[in-house]
Design a protein around this motif. Structure first.
Motif, PDB file in Angstrom:
ATOM      1  N   ASN A 188     -22.264  -7.215  18.366  1.00  0.00           N
ATOM      2  CA  ASN A 188     -22.333  -8.634  18.708  1.00  0.00           C
ATOM      3  C   ASN A 188     -22.428  -8.822  20.219  1.00  0.00           C
ATOM      4  OD1 ASN A 188     -22.012 -11.560  18.109  1.00  0.00           O
ATOM      5  ND2 ASN A 188     -20.065 -11.290  19.180  1.00  0.00           N
ATOM      6  N   ASP A 238     -25.800  -8.814  21.438  1.00  0.00           N
ATOM      7  CA  ASP A 238     -26.614  -9.838  20.780  1.00  0.00           C
ATOM      8  C   ASP A 238     -27.325  -9.293  19.549  1.00  0.00           C
ATOM      9  OD1 ASP A 238     -27.570 -12.416  20.438  1.00  0.00           O
ATOM     10  OD2 ASP A 238     -29.334 -12.088  21.704  1.00  0.00           O
ATOM     11  N   SER A 249     -20.635 -12.311  23.403  1.00  0.00           N
ATOM     12  CA  SER A 249     -21.989 -11.743  23.376  1.00  0.00           C
ATOM     13  C   SER A 249     -22.717 -12.056  24.679  1.00  0.00           C
ATOM     14  CB  SER A 249     -22.789 -12.291  22.188  1.00  0.00           C
ATOM     15  OG  SER A 249     -22.897 -13.698  22.261  1.00  0.00           O
TER      16      SER A 249
END
Length: 506
Positions: free
Chosen positions: A437, A440, A504
């Motif tokens: 995460n 991304d 993120s």
């Protein structure tokens, strides 16, 4: 004589008291005794007297369906009223007038009435009584029998909240926390922060504050989840012993208490603590030692002013931290889920006593491990839950359990060294779904063989600093959420660590 024999004598009316079940309105005067099931704080009556209202019952009445009698005791001073401290105390009243009140029966004190209260705590025989009460041996047998019956019911204890309590005149001063010195006796008004059972029987530990500071106390760390929780050298541990322990267990968090005759001592850890021991002489003082005060009570006025100042300072600091966390002296480079969480310093994180706590910090990157980004992802076996050393070779099965592995059998595992504006540093770990995460959604693969994914990883990761490579002071400020956890070291001790989550790169 056994309790059962005492019960039989009592129910036959041979001990000088009328069973509550047998009380009859307008039967002139009677002597009554019972266990306190509820009571109200003394208050001013419509006339010139003060009145204390207490409800009592006895085993015979309780067995017949819970009959009880209300005793309204009137006196010119609060100090002359029965000293009921909690439910479970045993109240004796002589020469009280019995009369109806609606569909119930009540007892009203007269000029000739007298009273005695025996502490209902399990290991206490302490008592207090009016000057005109004449006690007999049978009174204490009755109290023992009723106390054992009541304790066997495991009924809850309650403590009154007093609006008009006037502490008795005393040679001791009522001190603020900032004024207390070790090895002194004093009275104290404070707010209950925490209540826990003590390490020894008949002991309860309180944490108290009046929002002033005393540097003989331990420093309570800030609570990142509650910016208005009391912190610093403002909280003192107070040990309540014997009959006071049962009262202490029932004190609500956040209540205001007046405490008499506290003793300040130095604990084995070197910090000041308060102690309140029971009455070793075997009878209660004429006034209770632990009293809950209403927030409007005059004794609480100074504490409320100090609390207001503390909360105003905490609110100002909250606003500064929030402004710092939401402002950006460089472009925003991360997104976090917990945007309303208060940013805290790394020192606050390190000083927080609990594991599994969550924080929001604003930091910049100063270093990372492993040194090569190709090693950020490692082969991972989902069957035996083990990660393996990075390698260019694509593994087809786990060397530990022979479970089939593919090009997707990888997991991110790496660490960042970050610092805040105070130059305090903290290593934080990223792995698994949280690490994916962070990038991304970029999936982990064999970065030694997958150049395309490695290039994408470099592109994302370089958002954390300004320039072609990371140097000690070119890291960009970013927000991230971290949570603490513990691991077992080689020597068997627990070590606290921190991992990034819900964060993120943009």
């Amino acid at each position: 004589m056994s309790c059962s024999e005492t019960q039989q004598e009592y129910e036959r009316g041979e001990l000088g008291y009328v069973s509550i079940l047998d009380l009859r309105p307008r039967s002139n005067y009677a002597n009554v005794v019972g266990v306190v099931t509820s009571f109200k704080a003394p208050k001013k009556s419509r006339g010139t007297d003060y009145v204390g209202s207490t409800v009592i019952t006895d085993p015979k009445s309780d067995a017949a369906g819970g009959s009880a009698v209300v005793i309204n005791y009137f006196k010119s001073s609060v100090g002359l009223l029965p000293k009921v401290a909690k439910t479970g105390d045993i109240l004796f009243c002589k020469e009280v007038k019995i009369q109806p009140f609606g569909n119930k029966t009540q007892a009203i004190s007269t000029k000739s009435s007298s009273w005695m209260v025996i502490d209902g705590s399990r290991d206490s025989d302490a008592c207090t009584k009016s000057s005109n009460f004449v006690s007999h041996e049978c009174d204490f047998r009755i109290a023992k029998w009723m106390k054992e019956w009541w304790l066997a019911k495991d009924a809850p204890i309650s403590v009154p909240v007093l609006k008009e309590y006037v502490p008795p005149k005393s040679q001791r001063s009522t001190l603020k926390l900032s004024q207390v010195k070790a090895y002194t006796f004093f009275d104290f008004v404070g707010e209950v922060v925490k209540v826990t059972s003590g390490n020894l029987p008949s002991c309860v530990e309180l944490q108290l504050t009046d929002y002033t500071t005393n540097h003989s106390l331990p420093v309570t760390p800030r609570n990142p989840q509650d910016p208005y929780a009391v912190y610093g050298p403002r909280v003192v541990q107070c040990l309540l012993w014997d009959e006071h322990a049962e009262v202490g267990e029932q004190l609500p968090i956040g209540s205001y208490v007046f405490m008499r005759n506290l003793n300040a001592k130095i604990s084995p850890m070197g910090y000041m603590e308060f102690k309140l021991h029971g009455d070793k002489r075997g009878y209660l003082n004429s006034e209770p030692n632990v009293v809950i005060l209403d927030k409007s009570h005059p004794q609480v006025a100074d504490l409320n002013r100090q609390k207001k100042e503390f909360l105003e300072d905490a609110n100002a600091e909250f606003s500064r931290n929030l402004a710092e966390g939401m402002s950006h002296d460089n472009p925003q480079i991360t997104a976090i889920k917990h945007i309303t969480q208060i940013p805290v310093s790394i020192d606050d994180v390190l000083n927080h006593p609990q594991a599994n706590a969550k924080f929001r910090i604003r930091v910049r990157l100063t270093d990372y491990m492993p040194e090569k980004m190709e090693d950020f992802a490692r082969p991972y076996c989902t069957n035996c839950n083990k990660s393996l050393a990075p390698t260019r070779i694509q593994l087809t099965q786990c060397p530990e359990c022979s479970f089939t592995m593919s090009k997707y059998s990888f997991i991110y595992m790496f660490a960042l060294l970050v610092e805040d504006r105070a130059r305090s540093t903290l290593p934080v770990y990223l792995y698994g779904k949280d690490a994916r995460n962070f990038f991304d959604g970029l999936p982990p693969t064999n970065l030694h063989a997958d150049q395309e994914t490695l290039n994408a990883l470099h592109q994302r990761f370089r958002k954390l600093w300004d320039g072609p490579r990371l140097t000690p002071y070119n890291g960009l400020w970013f927000d991230c959420c971290i949570k603490s956890y513990t691991v077992t070291a080689e020597d068997g001790s627990l070590v606290k660590r921190y991992r990034v989550f819900d964060t993120s790169l943009l």
